[in-house]
Design an enzyme around this catalytic site. Structure first.
Site, PDB file in Angstrom:
ATOM      1  N   CYS A 179     -40.468  -1.453  49.159  1.00  0.00           N
ATOM      2  CA  CYS A 179     -39.999  -2.497  50.181  1.00  0.00           C
ATOM      3  C   CYS A 179     -38.996  -1.825  51.050  1.00  0.00           C
ATOM      4  O   CYS A 179     -39.183  -0.894  51.875  1.00  0.00           O
ATOM      5  CB  CYS A 179     -39.342  -3.713  49.481  1.00  0.00           C
ATOM      6  SG  CYS A 179     -39.398  -5.203  50.471  1.00  0.00           S
ATOM      7  N   HIS A 186     -43.550  -5.397  46.172  1.00  0.00           N
ATOM      8  CA  HIS A 186     -43.035  -4.959  44.666  1.00  0.00           C
ATOM      9  C   HIS A 186     -43.819  -4.941  43.688  1.00  0.00           C
ATOM     10  O   HIS A 186     -44.136  -5.879  42.700  1.00  0.00           O
ATOM     11  CB  HIS A 186     -42.047  -6.217  44.541  1.00  0.00           C
ATOM     12  CG  HIS A 186     -40.891  -6.314  45.411  1.00  0.00           C
ATOM     13  ND1 HIS A 186     -39.768  -5.654  45.180  1.00  0.00           N
ATOM     14  CD2 HIS A 186     -40.758  -6.756  46.501  1.00  0.00           C
ATOM     15  CE1 HIS A 186     -39.200  -5.634  46.195  1.00  0.00           C
ATOM     16  NE2 HIS A 186     -39.721  -6.365  46.912  1.00  0.00           N
ATOM     17  N   GLU A 225     -43.498  -3.703  40.675  1.00  0.00           N
ATOM     18  CA  GLU A 225     -42.866  -3.596  39.392  1.00  0.00           C
ATOM     19  C   GLU A 225     -42.852  -4.906  38.836  1.00  0.00           C
ATOM     20  O   GLU A 225     -42.905  -5.203  37.713  1.00  0.00           O
ATOM     21  CB  GLU A 225     -41.361  -3.304  39.918  1.00  0.00           C
ATOM     22  CG  GLU A 225     -40.466  -4.384  40.246  1.00  0.00           C
ATOM     23  CD  GLU A 225     -40.422  -3.998  41.901  1.00  0.00           C
ATOM     24  OE1 GLU A 225     -41.441  -3.448  42.534  1.00  0.00           O
ATOM     25  OE2 GLU A 225     -39.647  -4.592  42.671  1.00  0.00           O
TER      26      GLU A 225
HETATM   27  N1  GLN Z   1     -34.565  -6.308  53.689  1.00  0.00           N
HETATM   28  C1  GLN Z   1     -35.623  -5.722  53.585  1.00  0.00           C
HETATM   29  C2  GLN Z   1     -36.402  -6.874  54.471  1.00  0.00           C
HETATM   30  O1  GLN Z   1     -35.968  -8.244  54.424  1.00  0.00           O
HETATM   31  C3  GLN Z   1     -36.198  -5.299  52.460  1.00  0.00           C
HETATM   32  C4  GLN Z   1     -36.514  -6.409  51.530  1.00  0.00           C
HETATM   33  C5  GLN Z   1     -36.539  -6.156  50.030  1.00  0.00           C
HETATM   34  O2  GLN Z   1     -36.480  -4.879  49.952  1.00  0.00           O
HETATM   35  N2  GLN Z   1     -36.975  -6.703  49.179  1.00  0.00           N
HETATM   36  O3  GLN Z   1     -37.693  -6.557  54.933  1.00  0.00           O
END
Ligand code: GLN
Length: 547
Positions: free
Chosen positions: A380, A519, A521
């Site tokens: 992310c 994600h 994970e």
């Molecule tokens: N802050 C970033 C976004 O909103 C990444 C979000 C995250 O890592 N879950 O896209």
């Protein structure tokens, strides 16, 4: 119709109630039953999505896009049952539902009260899908005696009365402190905790007692007598070296047997624990160790990256190595050289995150991994930082940055290689967002499909080109920069099915450098490690053999 097991906690918090619930779920499955686990949290946030990971640990995201408590991660990792929106609720959500109904006129003419309106709302929640499983396990967050927990305790009391006798069971988790000077395990706090429970009409059937060592017969009998449970329903929960021993340990202590006895299920089906024996064997009999740096912002609280730490452990189990995780604070090399902090690691992982603090450090970590050919997994925000690094240092876009940081500071400083996502497709409808929207529950959340490029590294890792992964983000790599970045060697190897949203990037001339917008994970299990974590640890193992 499901049988219900209500899990409450007393004496102190953080006793591992979530883990005990998850392990019990796994044991019931091992006996051939279907299970579902639920968490009821007394706090007033509508969901934990708006809480800081520093305070509450990681936010666990479900396929259907709910932001939930991290205990749901334990539940999934132990049972393999994908959690749903309807498996997590808070006082905030309950009250908000009740107030919405009040405004709509659903209770017209009535005075709205905690009993029955709030408690009914909680009971309705508990009963959702009760025909689908053999056992429904409901964990109540917090400890008995908390003011805000009372409506939940009252609701489960009523719920058990509404059901036929013998369909609900109460399990209470407490702590037996050990007093070194006298060499004694003290039962009094547990007695008080049970007394508190009984004063609100709940009598536990099973006591699970956390303790450093075994519970001597004398203390066990005392607990049984004073807390009004059977001696074989006093279950010792001793400290374990790994959480993945919990199912076997609880089984040895007789937890699942005590539960089946309490429900008068006889003869009890025999458990098949081979899955957990294999899991335990892989953890305890690892050959060698790899060192992985997690370069993040919330490094003081390990729970902030719970699922990542667990997924790395799973990756280690798949490769029969121990993964030694070190938490590296990204902010340290916002201003310093990254290299001295990152030398000696066999792989680098940059996790998700929000806000600008620490991001220059994460960009340096990505650069270090690229230049030194160290395996890198960016998740992310960790992917977004890798893209910004590529843009600045390989594609000549010197001012590259994320709009997220400009929005935060209120100043326009960056070329928005990562921009605020305004619309996307979910199923067959379009979702739209504006910059000033509410913050709660408005990110791109939950499971979305992605298509992987044939012949790419990720397609090889996944063993296919169609995937579905869970998301939680508001910003996104801008497809406009694809050509420039690909010319520089950063391939866009995974895209949303409509080809508009970059989901995965990878360096073509690097042994293992992958950034993912989702994600992975969240879907990893000890008995079914996620392919990306399996292969990331494999790459780390290869690196460890080189040095
Ligand atoms: N802050 C970033 C976004 O909103 C990444 C979000 C995250 O890592 N879950 O896209």
């Amino acid at each position: 119709m499901a049988r219900f097991i209500f899990i409450t906690g007393g004496v102190v918090s953080s006793l591992g109630k979530g883990l005990a619930s998850a392990a019990l779920g796994a044991l019931l499955q091992a006996r051939g039953y279907s299970v579902r686990l639920r968490k009821l949290d007394p706090y007033l946030n509508v969901d934990p999505g708006t809480m800081s990971p520093f305070e509450h640990g990681e936010v666990f995201v479900t396929d259907d896009g709910a932001e939930t408590d991290l205990d749901l991660g334990h539940y999934e990792r132990f049972t393999g049952v994908a959690a749903r929106k309807t498996d997590s609720v808070s006082s905030g959500r309950i009250y908000s539902n009740v107030l919405e109904k009040e405004r709509r006129g659903d209770y017209l003419g009535k005075t709205i009260q905690v009993i029955p309106h709030v408690t009914n709302e909680i009971k309705d929640f508990i009963a959702i899908g009760e025909d689908e499983v053999d056992f429904m396990l409901c964990e109540i967050g917090g400890t008995v005696g908390d003011i805000e927990g009372l409506p939940f305790f009252e609701a489960i009391r009523q719920f058990s009365q509404d059901k036929p006798r013998g369909q609900c069971l109460f399990m209470h988790l407490t702590l037996l402190p050990y007093i070194k000077a006298s060499g004694e395990l003290k039962t009094k706090p547990t007695q008080h905790s049970v007394k508190e429970l009984r004063s609100i009409g709940l009598a536990p059937d099973i006591l699970v007692c956390r303790s450093e060592g075994p519970i001597p017969t004398k203390e066990r009998e005392k607990l049984a007598l004073f807390c009004n449970v059977r001696p074989d329903s006093v279950i010792a929960a001793q400290d374990l070296s790994t959480i993945y021993d919990a199912p076997l340990a609880y089984h040895r202590e007789g937890l699942d047997q005590a539960v089946l006895d309490a429900f008068q299920i006889s003869p009890a089906p025999k458990p098949d624990l081979t899955k957990w024996e294999d899991v335990s064997d892989r953890i305890h009999n690892a050959e060698g160790e790899v060192k992985v740096a997690i370069v993040g912002k919330y490094t003081q609280l390990e729970d902030a990256y719970k699922s990542i730490a667990e997924a790395l452990t799973h990756g280690g189990m798949a490769n029969r190595v121990r993964v030694k995780v070190e938490w590296v604070d990204a902010e340290v090399f916002d201003t310093e050289e990254a290299a001295p902090h990152l030398e000696g690691f066999h792989a680098i992982l940059v996790p998700g995150g929000f806000g600008e603090r620490g991001t220059e450090g994460k960009i340096k970590a990505a650069q270090y991994a690229r230049e030194h050919k160290v395996p890198y997994l960016g998740i992310c925000l960790g992917m977004q930082m890798a893209v910004i690094e590529a843009a600045r240092n390989a594609a000549g876009i010197k001012e590259a940055g994320s709009e997220e940081f400009d929005h935060e500071s209120g100043k326009k400083r960056f070329e928005p290689v990562v921009y605020h996502l305004k619309e996307w497709v979910q199923g067959n409808h379009k979702v739209e967002r504006k910059v000033g929207d509410d913050k709660g529950g408005t990110m791109r959340l939950g499971a979305y499909d992605a298509v992987l490029a044939e012949g790419s590294k990720v397609a090889e890792v996944y063993g296919g080109t169609a995937i579905e992964e869970r998301h939680r983000h508001r910003y996104e790599v801008d497809i406009k920069y694809r050509d420039k970045l690909e010319k520089a060697g950063l391939n866009f190897s995974g895209m949303s099915p409509d080809g508009r949203l970059p989901e995965i990037v990878e360096w073509s001339d690097h042994p293992w450098f992958i950034g993912v917008q989702y994600h992975p994970e969240l879907k990893s299990k000890p008995f079914d490690p996620h392919p990306l974590f399996r292969d990331f640890v494999r790459a780390a193992k290869d690196t460890s053999r080189l040095v």
